[in-house]
Design an enzyme around this catalytic site. Structure first.
Site, short mmCIF file in Angstrom:
data_model
loop_
_atom_site.label_atom_id
_atom_site.label_comp_id
_atom_site.label_asym_id
_atom_site.label_seq_id
_atom_site.Cartn_x
_atom_site.Cartn_y
_atom_site.Cartn_z
N VAL A 155 73.83 74.50 87.05
CA VAL A 155 74.84 73.76 86.19
C VAL A 155 75.80 74.03 85.32
O VAL A 155 76.64 73.52 84.80
CB VAL A 155 73.71 72.93 85.15
CG1 VAL A 155 72.69 71.89 85.80
CG2 VAL A 155 73.16 73.91 84.11
N TYR A 184 70.77 79.13 71.15
CA TYR A 184 70.02 78.37 71.59
C TYR A 184 70.27 77.20 70.90
O TYR A 184 70.64 76.05 71.16
CB TYR A 184 68.73 78.62 72.04
CG TYR A 184 67.95 77.34 72.54
CD1 TYR A 184 67.68 77.23 74.10
CD2 TYR A 184 66.96 76.62 71.76
CE1 TYR A 184 66.87 76.22 74.61
CE2 TYR A 184 66.16 75.65 72.03
CZ TYR A 184 66.04 75.41 73.57
OH TYR A 184 65.46 74.32 74.24
#
Length: 243
Positions: free
Chosen positions: A51, A142
């Site tokens: 992706v 993250y």
């Protein structure tokens, strides 16, 4: 299309969609894993996709539309993480996580939204995290990516409203996936306490992927027709407490 669907939350969502009668494209950078999940579902197809690579994302969407005539639902579940305090983190490590967890969502959203608008609408579901809403030691990259995903979700929902495309995010708490289990020892070292004790304190227990999937089914369906631009928290109460 469900990205990151070779295992974990993505696989659980793909399975739930298939059980609900959807034709599912199981997409993942792990070709063998995607094929295994798709094969177990029977009517699903597998696709290999990194992706973070725009050309691969564009191809994933175009091939889905070519095969099925339209794209109704895009679930962006692909994600990676490493464990490191920010002051010790290299720029390369930072960029590697954001390239998948934020850039990858942007690319999938961009191409999916265009395809959906061309065919009259659809639903985009971005898998974010409760780490979007607060600090989380050793996984700051993250958390930053997931905060970006929530903001992207809201903006795209507004931009695509006139085109019949709804965009929502799911923000799980700690869920028992390989992404968590593979880093358990590293997290314990940073937190200074046992991981199981930490999870027990903040949310009672680890969530399970199949406890996230039903919300993704709801958001893909017409039952959520008035829902767009919302970040849904599913965390066992983790964000409900200040202690």
């Amino acid at each position: 299309v469900v990205t990151g669907a070779a295992k974990g939350i993505g696989a659980a969502i793909a399975e739930a969609y298939s059980a609900a009668g959807a034709r599912v494209v199981v997409a993942d950078i792990d070709s063998e894993g995607a094929a295994s999940v798709a094969g177990a579902l029977g009517s699903a197809t597998a696709a290999t996709c990194d992706v973070s690579d725009e050309a691969q994302v564009a191809q994933l969407v175009s091939e889905t539309v070519a095969q099925h005539s339209r794209l109704d639902v895009m679930v962006c579940s692909a994600g990676i993480a490493t464990v490191n305090p920010l002051v010790q983190m290299s720029l390369d490590e930072w960029r590697e996580v954001l390239s998948v967890d934020l850039d990858g969502v942007f690319l999938c959203d961009k191409y999916a939204a265009a395809a959906m608008a061309a065919s009259g609408g659809g639903s985009i579901i971005n898998i974010a995290s409760i780490k979007a809403f607060g600090g989380s030691p050793a996984v700051g990259h993250y958390g930053a990516a997931k905060a970006g995903v929530v903001s992207l979700t809201k903006t795209l929902a507004l931009e695509m409203r006139a085109h019949g495309v709804r965009v929502n995010a799911i923000c799980p708490g700690w869920v028992g996936t390989d992404l968590v289990f593979d880093r358990k020892a590293e997290l314990e070292a940073v937190l200074g306490i046992g991981f199981d004790d930490y999870i027990g304190h903040i949310q009672g227990r680890l969530g399970e992927p199949n406890e996230i999937a039903p919300l993704a089914v709801f958001l893909a369906s017409d039952r959520s027709s008035f829902s767009s631009g919302t970040a849904y928290v599913v965390d066992g109460g983790a964000t409900a407490s200040l202690v």
